[in-house]
Enzyme design. Sequence first.
Site, PDB file in Angstrom:
ATOM      1  N   SER A 326       0.805  -1.236   0.000  1.00  0.00           N
ATOM      2  CA  SER A 326       0.000   0.000   0.000  1.00  0.00           C
ATOM      3  C   SER A 326       0.831   1.274   0.000  1.00  0.00           C
ATOM      4  O   SER A 326       0.257   2.369  -0.031  1.00  0.00           O
ATOM      5  CB  SER A 326      -0.937  -0.005   1.211  1.00  0.00           C
ATOM      6  OG  SER A 326      -1.867  -1.060   1.115  1.00  0.00           O
ATOM      7  N   HIS A 371     -14.649  -0.456   5.790  1.00  0.00           N
ATOM      8  CA  HIS A 371     -14.389   0.878   6.344  1.00  0.00           C
ATOM      9  C   HIS A 371     -15.601   1.798   6.256  1.00  0.00           C
ATOM     10  O   HIS A 371     -15.564   2.935   6.739  1.00  0.00           O
ATOM     11  CB  HIS A 371     -13.227   1.538   5.575  1.00  0.00           C
ATOM     12  CG  HIS A 371     -11.924   0.809   5.701  1.00  0.00           C
ATOM     13  ND1 HIS A 371     -11.019   1.060   6.702  1.00  0.00           N
ATOM     14  CD2 HIS A 371     -11.381  -0.183   4.948  1.00  0.00           C
ATOM     15  CE1 HIS A 371      -9.966   0.276   6.559  1.00  0.00           C
ATOM     16  NE2 HIS A 371     -10.155  -0.488   5.500  1.00  0.00           N
TER      17      HIS A 371
END
Length: 617
Positions: A326, A371
């Site tokens: 990431s 999320h």
Amino acid sequence: MSKLEAIKDTAAEQRIFLQRLVLAVVFVLLASGTVVARLAQLQVIDHNYYSELSAGNRIRLEAAPPTRGLILDRNGVVLAENLPEYQLEMIAEQVDDVADTLQRLQSLGLIDESDVSAIESRRQRTAKFNPVLIKSRLDDDGVALFTQHRPYFPGVDIRAHLVRHYPHGTLAAHALGYVGGLSQTDLARVDRTDYIGTAFIGKTGIERAYEATLHGSTGNNAVITTAEGRAVSFEPRVEPTPGSNIYLTIDIELQRVAEKALDGRRGAIVALDPNNGEILAIVSAPAFDPNGFTGGMNSADFAALQGDLDQPLFNRAIAGRYPPGSTIKPILAFGALASDRTSATSTINCEGYFSLPGSSHRYRDWKPEGHGLVDLSDAIAQSCDVYFYELAQDMDIDLMHDYLIEFGLGPDLGIEIPGEKAGLVPSREWKKQRFSRRADRVWFPGETVIASIGQGYMLATPLQLAHIAGVLATRGQRFRPRITLAFEDAISGERTAVAPSVLSPVQSGDQHTWTHTIEAMHDVMQSVRGSAYATGRDTDYSIAGKSGTAQVFTVAQEDKYDDLELDERLKDHALFIAFAPIEAPRIAVAVVIENGSSGSGVAAPVARAVTDAWLNR
């Protein structure tokens, strides 16, 4: 008349005597004439020829090796120096029984049985009146022991030589490199005449990269010898020129902090100044002690280093290639904003997984429950995978490739240390060429999905990750990473600085694009919703960062990743990039910890320790 009187003939005896005398005189005259003629030829006719030949046999030139240049850190702390070393030598013609002498040296513990064959090999290649190395790097106890027994070893003595020494041991070992014995391969890359009398050469790191600069120029002495070639005396003819000193950009105290922060784990750290590309610290762990090579490492010890599962000789910082995970998300976000593939306010609903249209396969988020509603800033701060899965469909792999290349991923960056590897940023064209003979050379949509979180074919070195952190810090300015600060003439002390090397900047995007991206990275560290908030919340300076996790072991669709049950070497790699202070960046850092599991939990504190040490000194 008696028989005696009948036999004796005086006249005949006189005739025989005179004949013999004449023959003797003739022989002597002929021999004398031959000698006189030969002397006349040698001393008159061939006088000039033999005079030159005699002078040539009487005087020979002997190489005088130069003193190797020093290597120092940016503040003048010596990292590689030359120290006197004591070694045991033998002159074979002065030894009555070589085998017995070596046996008695073994009994004293000065040499091992395994050394004898090498000593014999050197003796066979060396004139009997020249010294043969028996034992290098004698310690104080060895010197004292031999000194005590010297009267029992005629022809064996101790001599002092300058040898390379690294006073900080394993610190910055991969950057410095080491010197080792000259081999035929080494001689093929240098001027052999300049290495007469030199036994060692730079093998790796800076020692190899700047071998010609550090080595200097060989001089020579006129040696007066006997007819057998034994040296009687000598006088300098051409003084050797010492090698130049090299100042590195490394700060050895920051290097010490960085290596300590890894705490014995396998991995790499690169810290650089984003304003000029200077490497402030470069760590590859585990490391090795370069002092082990300077006296000639035995084959067993070298084999043990090469066979070590943790690869201490491998420079992970510039040659280790890892999925960036990431850590590339800020670049993809920047590219999406710059190319109008998204906006800073666009949102998606993350439910913990993503599926391509018409497919039941789920690409999971690191957070199983999802999320919720996230925008671009949230996606970077919380490292939401699903956001980037969807973003990748809008950008496509080739556009992603172009932005990653523009920031400095992919090709090698050209640091001076030998052995740097290129990374890999895939594209349709790359796959077509790479798999030209296979049916699966077509690029698949699922490969774009996993590429968006730095997995799949994508690879980057820790040096490249530090570089992209620096590019983000300077809002697009790029400098070639470098480790040499200046060269210093060892005689005059004149110093020549190495100028920064400017690379093509990132030309995409505007200031708003940079601001959105950097603020999101700031939230990673110093917003309560950030994935590395626990590490960055209490700094007294502003810091931006991004965590990453690189998968080592593939988990089946129906299985759950269990960090506790996996073998340690199958756990995910932990990555982190950071720069600080945001308003006036002075340091950019990349950390890779092999099998560290968590970028934010394991690698981020290491990055914080390095930035603290540099900014709060």
